[in-house]
Write an enzyme that holds these catalytic residues in place. Sequence first.
Site, PDB file in Angstrom:
ATOM      1  N   LEU A   1      12.948 -37.716   2.135  1.00  0.00           N
ATOM      2  CA  LEU A   1      11.713 -37.366   1.438  1.00  0.00           C
ATOM      3  C   LEU A   1      10.559 -38.284   1.834  1.00  0.00           C
ATOM      4  CD1 LEU A   1      13.360 -36.736  -2.024  1.00  0.00           C
ATOM      5  CD2 LEU A   1      11.960 -35.045  -0.825  1.00  0.00           C
TER       6      LEU A   1
ATOM      7  N   ALA B   1      14.389 -35.801  -8.440  1.00  0.00           N
ATOM      8  CA  ALA B   1      14.487 -36.231  -9.839  1.00  0.00           C
ATOM      9  C   ALA B   1      14.664 -37.740  -9.852  1.00  0.00           C
ATOM     10  CB  ALA B   1      15.666 -35.552 -10.534  1.00  0.00           C
TER      11      ALA B   1
ATOM     12  N   ARG C   1      22.857 -20.569  -7.490  1.00  0.00           N
ATOM     13  CA  ARG C   1      23.842 -20.003  -8.410  1.00  0.00           C
ATOM     14  C   ARG C   1      23.408 -20.013  -9.875  1.00  0.00           C
ATOM     15  NH1 ARG C   1      25.085 -24.808  -6.468  1.00  0.00           N
ATOM     16  NH2 ARG C   1      25.623 -26.540  -7.857  1.00  0.00           N
TER      17      ARG C   1
ATOM     18  N   CYS D   1      -2.501  -4.159   6.963  1.00  0.00           N
ATOM     19  CA  CYS D   1      -2.086  -4.478   8.332  1.00  0.00           C
ATOM     20  C   CYS D   1      -2.558  -3.400   9.310  1.00  0.00           C
ATOM     21  CB  CYS D   1      -0.578  -4.665   8.406  1.00  0.00           C
ATOM     22  SG  CYS D   1       0.397  -3.210   7.961  1.00  0.00           S
TER      23      CYS D   1
ATOM     24  N   GLU E   1       0.820  -1.202   0.000  1.00  0.00           N
ATOM     25  CA  GLU E   1       0.000   0.000   0.000  1.00  0.00           C
ATOM     26  C   GLU E   1       0.860   1.261   0.000  1.00  0.00           C
ATOM     27  OE1 GLU E   1      -2.179  -3.061   2.665  1.00  0.00           O
ATOM     28  OE2 GLU E   1      -0.141  -2.615   1.996  1.00  0.00           O
TER      29      GLU E   1
ATOM     30  N   GLY F   1      17.679 -36.949   0.785  1.00  0.00           N
ATOM     31  CA  GLY F   1      17.504 -37.975  -0.221  1.00  0.00           C
ATOM     32  C   GLY F   1      16.210 -38.743  -0.079  1.00  0.00           C
TER      33      GLY F   1
ATOM     34  N   THR G   1      22.619 -37.532   1.705  1.00  0.00           N
ATOM     35  CA  THR G   1      22.707 -36.626   0.561  1.00  0.00           C
ATOM     36  C   THR G   1      23.818 -35.608   0.777  1.00  0.00           C
ATOM     37  OG1 THR G   1      20.369 -36.856   0.010  1.00  0.00           O
ATOM     38  CG2 THR G   1      21.472 -34.877  -0.775  1.00  0.00           C
TER      39      THR G   1
END
Length: 351
Positions: A297, A161, A213, A82, A55, A293, A202
């Site tokens: 997960l 992946a 990057r 807010c 705003e 890994g 991992t």
Amino acid sequence: MNAVAHEIYMRRCIELARKGLGKVAPNPMVGAVLVHNNRIIGEGYHQEYGKAHAEVNCINSVSADNKYLIADSTIYVSLEPCAHYGKTPPCADLIVASNIKKVVIGCADPFEAVNGKGIAILKNAGIDVITGVLETECKKLIKRFTTYHLGKRPYIVLKWAESNDGIIAKVNERTAISNALSNRLVHRWRSEEQAILVGTNTAIIDNPKLNSRLFPGRDPLRIVIDRQNKLDGSNHLLSDDLPTIVLNDHLNKTNNRKQFIAVDASESESAFLEKSILKLYEAGITSILVEGGAKTLQSFIDAGLWDEARVITNATLNLQNGIDAPRLLNSTLIKTLFLDTDRIQYYTRSL
């Protein structure tokens, strides 16, 4: 102004708000548009945490020649203005002080310091307030913020992946699966979340930097689950200058931008995970990208501690043997994207 016009200007608010993705956490993304006689005279969005809200930027963007029109304009905001003093003064007070006569709001703010209070300030000042315009779309903008404040945990995005035959990696070997285009997209995802998390294996086998990057965005805060402190000083997560949180069983210390947090949950892996997420919530982390890994997960999936999953499948790669990819539970496929050899599937958790 009719309902169609309200939706047109609110869509512009949403478009503006998205520019703040990955830059405003732990605040929500918000966009604002100031309209006079069906003409936009000001626009703004929350650009960076700790700096001016949507705003403020919207009203300040009005040219000197149009300043006199502000009081006769309608301001559209994707989120309730807010009502409290935080890093900046209340936006509801600014709207009142600007003598704006009408405010159109996408959705209410779930944060208890605001929820309904901003709207009340506006109405008590005699301002005409319309709420719920494109409410569903506006709520999606603040899904991280809402999960944090109402769910009392970070918003969690899973990513991995896998090969065409469902393998996430070879055993004890770093395995390249996704292509260069997908890799760049993943680095964009990293820049959009407040933090990124991996498990011990991992971190040891891949020795990742977990930065952004390959995309011009901010680096996420890095988190590694290392219960027995197996990582040594040669690991990128401990040796470079980027901040890292290490979740472990028994060590509390901060050293060289590395914070070791002991999680008192030695009785089971699931308890450790749940208590780790609580620690991260208490640290003010609103969103996490979990990159691996497979065991880490799957533990998030089994615990129901996830909101989105993004699965990259290389349709031309068959590894035949290795570590099986995680298996989603209670998931809904919402989108599929193709990048050369890779198929990217987006899922949400079914409640």
